[in-house]
Design a protein around this motif. Structure first.
Motif, PDB file in Angstrom:
ATOM      1  N   ASP A 173      -6.098  -1.688  -4.906  1.00 43.97           N
ATOM      2  CA  ASP A 173      -5.529  -2.192  -3.653  1.00 43.97           C
ATOM      3  C   ASP A 173      -6.553  -3.116  -2.987  1.00 43.97           C
ATOM      4  O   ASP A 173      -7.519  -2.659  -2.400  1.00 43.97           O
ATOM      5  N   GLU A 174      -6.329  -4.399  -3.121  1.00 48.47           N
ATOM      6  CA  GLU A 174      -7.220  -5.440  -2.585  1.00 48.47           C
ATOM      7  C   GLU A 174      -8.674  -5.218  -3.003  1.00 48.47           C
ATOM      8  O   GLU A 174      -9.553  -5.049  -2.155  1.00 48.47           O
TER       9      GLU A 174
ATOM     10  N   GLN B  46      -7.203   0.662  -0.236  1.00 50.71           N
ATOM     11  CA  GLN B  46      -7.461  -0.560   0.522  1.00 50.71           C
ATOM     12  C   GLN B  46      -8.603  -0.334   1.515  1.00 50.71           C
ATOM     13  O   GLN B  46      -9.522  -1.135   1.600  1.00 50.71           O
TER      14      GLN B  46
ATOM     15  N   THR C  44       0.836  -1.210   0.000  1.00 51.45           N
ATOM     16  CA  THR C  44       0.000   0.000   0.000  1.00 51.45           C
ATOM     17  C   THR C  44       0.867   1.255   0.000  1.00 51.45           C
ATOM     18  O   THR C  44       0.578   2.222  -0.712  1.00 51.45           O
TER      19      THR C  44
HETATM   20 MG   LIG Z   1      -2.056  -2.767   2.072  1.00 51.43          MG
END
Ligand SMILES: [Mg+2]
Ligand SMILES: Nc1ncnc2c1ncn2[C@@H]1O[C@H](COP(=O)(O)OP(=O)(O)OP(=O)(O)O)[C@@H](O)[C@H]1O
Lengths: 299, 330
Positions: free
Chosen positions: A191-192, A101, A59
């Motif tokens: 991000d995810e 995220q 991240t």
């Molecule tokens: Mg992360």
């Protein structure tokens, strides 16, 4: 030849047609080197996965590349243009858009308004033209159409007029991804994106991510679910403790001992089952043997 | 005085110049706080800069009133830049600190004894509204609607001021419905998300600060014109908090919130004052509870109580959207 002896999963490989190239990007928090990337490239038009244990620096690396955080050292280019020190909004305008995220939906705006906000080059976003609706109404209409298509694609069309703050965690992930697509990015950094999305929808989303590639976009995504990584990515980059420790095609990377180390060494926090582990270890051993045989052959 | 006078006195205040001035100031603050989420605790400074530019330019430097009004509005732009350039890139709290400090600094400077010749110290400036007064078409006897009376010039100022307020409401309605307004609201919710979509957040925050500040200056100018006087005590910190109260009563981020808020606020502020005054004089409230001298304090106590209840049971304001409330907890 040197390249031959280099493992197929060596970190920092050059790409044929790189959209993003980063060098010596370092970010420290106190004594912690959260990101310490020597060389990193993203191949254009491919789906690249960025994996690594919790706290690996994924991240933070995203934040650095998109201008949300400033590195101690380092430089990177996007489409050949330097992006070091460029403000986040300019990065996005150049075609490099990221999601977060921890989702950042705009709670007290409706879902459709969240989507419309993503559209670029809006005439109505100028202070003076805002009062004169005829100047921007047509554009707004076509943006709305595009937004509705995306919402349908992400199964959010029923939520069109609800406040985004009323969405569930998974729905927020979906909205954020759809909203990022409203910017029409060349490179989309997720991000995810699938964290908290139910398995059935995940499958169809995987299809959407693949279709992004087919539209000619480049995708970089962070993910902990190895099955998904294996399923959709063309290339996998592994980070551990701030460094890129390996990269390569999914199967090769997952068989790499460095990767096994990264995940199973200090951190036992991924979702590998026992069978997976055994398989990876076996594959890794096989690969090492093959490499030894290869180097012997060459010499 | 009878009970009807209490009621009519409250109504006169609710529609009078004071309510109009606070309404204008709250319209500006609504752009800052309601729509953009900017914590401006120095709206009084914007009002003061506007009012004093007019007062001082006309009385001290003998300039034309209308030109001075223009300068007053531009002075607010300047103040917004001074406050915004260093702080709008930082976290939200920095603007709050900067504005609260700036408001006090502006008041101390403009009220300073050493600048007596220019700004008139604690007496401020006066006698500068003649050009405005000469435009007054209302008959000198004033106007009367039953028991409700307004003086001639007051009524003129009310018409001008409330018209301006309604006009601004209309413009703000159009602006906040546009993509421009959407960006502001997005910034209020999460500025990083807006950045990630390619919007220059800093620039929009600056526009918001300037626009709301200029409207605040207009409120200060109207205040000066209404009383033909500007003085430091008109622009103290409690002015800013009254403006916040007006905004919150009506509901932040509602186009007509400031109008409704100002009317309600001044109705009760004056109504309660008159009520307790009459109640103590008539011995409805016996002396051992409260004397008539103490009654004037009651309005602020009751108002504070009402405000607390409002914040607990209806934090979105009277015209706020109930649905928004469900979201805030997350
Ligand atoms: Mg992360
Ligand atoms: N603002 C910060 N201040 C101090 N340390 C930080 C900060 N942000 C991140 N870190 C540290 O940097 C390291 C990398 O964090 P990062 O969030 O990049 O990890 P990640 O790879 O995204 O992990 P995850 O998979 O859990 O999301 C962590 O050790 C974290 O504690």
């Amino acid at each position: 030849m040197a390249a031959e002896t280099q493992s197929v999963t060596a970190p920092g490989q050059t790409k044929e047609n790189a959209i993003l190239v980063a060098d010596n990007v370092v970010r420290t928090f106190g004594g912690l080197r959260a990101v310490d990337v020597e060389h990193f490239e993203i191949e254009r038009g491919k789906i690249t996965a960025l994996i690594g244990p919790n706290g690996a620096g994924k991240t933070t690396f995203f934040n650095l590349l998109t201008g949300f955080d400033k590195p101690d050292t380092g430089a990177w280019t996007f489409n050949g243009e330097s992006l070091s020190g460029v403000a986040p909004y300019r990065v996005a305008r150049k075609g490099m858009v990221r999601t977060f995220q921890l989702t950042k939906v705009l709670s007290r705006l409706t879902v459709i308004e969240n989507m419309r906000l993503g559209a670029t080059g809006q005439r109505g976003e100028k202070l003076l033209s805002s009062v004169f609706a005829p100047l921007w109404r047509d554009q707004e209409r076509s943006n709305t159409k595009r937004a509705e298509d995306l919402l349908e694609r992400f199964k959010l069309d029923a939520k069109r007029d609800d406040f985004a703050g009323s969405l569930s965690g998974g729905q927020r992930k979906l909205l954020e991804m759809a909203r990022a697509l409203m910017v029409d990015p060349e490179l989309i950094m997720l991000d995810e994106p699938m964290a908290g999305v139910n398995p059935a929808l995940k499958q169809s989303l995987l299809g959407h991510v693949k279709s992004l590639r087919d539209e000619g976009r480049t995708v970089l995504f962070v993910e902990h679910d190895m099955d998904m990584v294996r399923d959709i990515s063309d290339w996998v980059v592994v980070m551990a403790q701030g460094k890129i420790v390996a990269e390569g095609p999914p199967d090769d990377v997952m068989a790499d001992p460095a990767v096994v180390d990264a995940y199973l060494g200090a951190h036992h926090d991924t979702e590998l089952s026992f069978e997976d582990e055994a398989k990876i270890v076996a594959e890794a051993e096989a690969e090492i043997e093959a490499e030894i045989a290869e180097t012997e052959e060459q010499s | 005085m009878n009970w009807l006078d209490v009621l009519s006195g409250a109504v006169e205040q609710a529609l009078g110049p004071q309510a109009m001035i606070y309404c204008l100031a709250a319209i500006g603050l609504n752009i800052h706080f309601g729509y953009t989420g900017l914590l401006n605790f120095g709206q009084a400074a914007f009002m003061m800069v506007g009012g004093y530019a007019v007062g001082a330019l006309v009385q001290t430097w003998e300039q034309n009133l209308w030109l001075s009004i223009l300068v007053g509005l531009l002075a607010a732009v300047l103040l917004a830049l001074v406050l915004g350039v260093p702080t709008l890139r930082l976290r939200a709290d920095y603007l709050a600190i900067a504005t609260i400090a700036a408001a006090e600094a502006v008041r101390q400077v403009l009220g300073a004894a050493s600048l007596n010749d220019q700004f008139g110290g604690q007496d401020g400036r006066f006698g500068f509204a003649d050009d405005m007064k000469s435009l007054n078409p209302i008959e000198p006897g004033g106007v009367h609607f039953g028991p409700i009376d307004f003086r001639s010039y007051d009524f003129f100022i009310m018409i001008v001021g409330w018209s301006l307020a309604l006009l601004l409401c209309g413009v703000i309605f159009l602006m906040m419905r546009s993509p421009w307004g959407r960006v502001l609201k997005g910034i209020r919710e999460d500025e990083d998300a807006v950045r990630s979509l390619g919007k220059n957040v800093y620039f929009y925050k600056m526009q918001s600060l300037i626009l709301g500040g200029v409207i605040g200056a207009a409120a200060g100018i109207m205040s000066g014109l209404a009383t033909d006087n500007v003085a430091p005590s008109d622009f103290a910190t409690d002015t800013t908090f009254f403006v916040y109260t007006v905004l919150l009563i009506g509901g932040a981020a509602r186009v007509f919130g400031p109008v409704a808020g100002a009317v309600i606020f001044w109705f009760f502020l004056n109504g309660l004052d008159l009520f307790f005054d009459k109640a103590t004089h008539d011995n409805l409230i016996p002396d051992w509870i409260m004397t008539s001298d103490q009654a004037s304090l009651m309005r602020l106590i009751v108002l504070g109580l009402v405000l607390m209840l409002l914040m607990i049971y209806r934090p979105q304001g009277i015209f706020g959207d109930r649905r928004e409330l469900a979201i805030d907890g997350r």
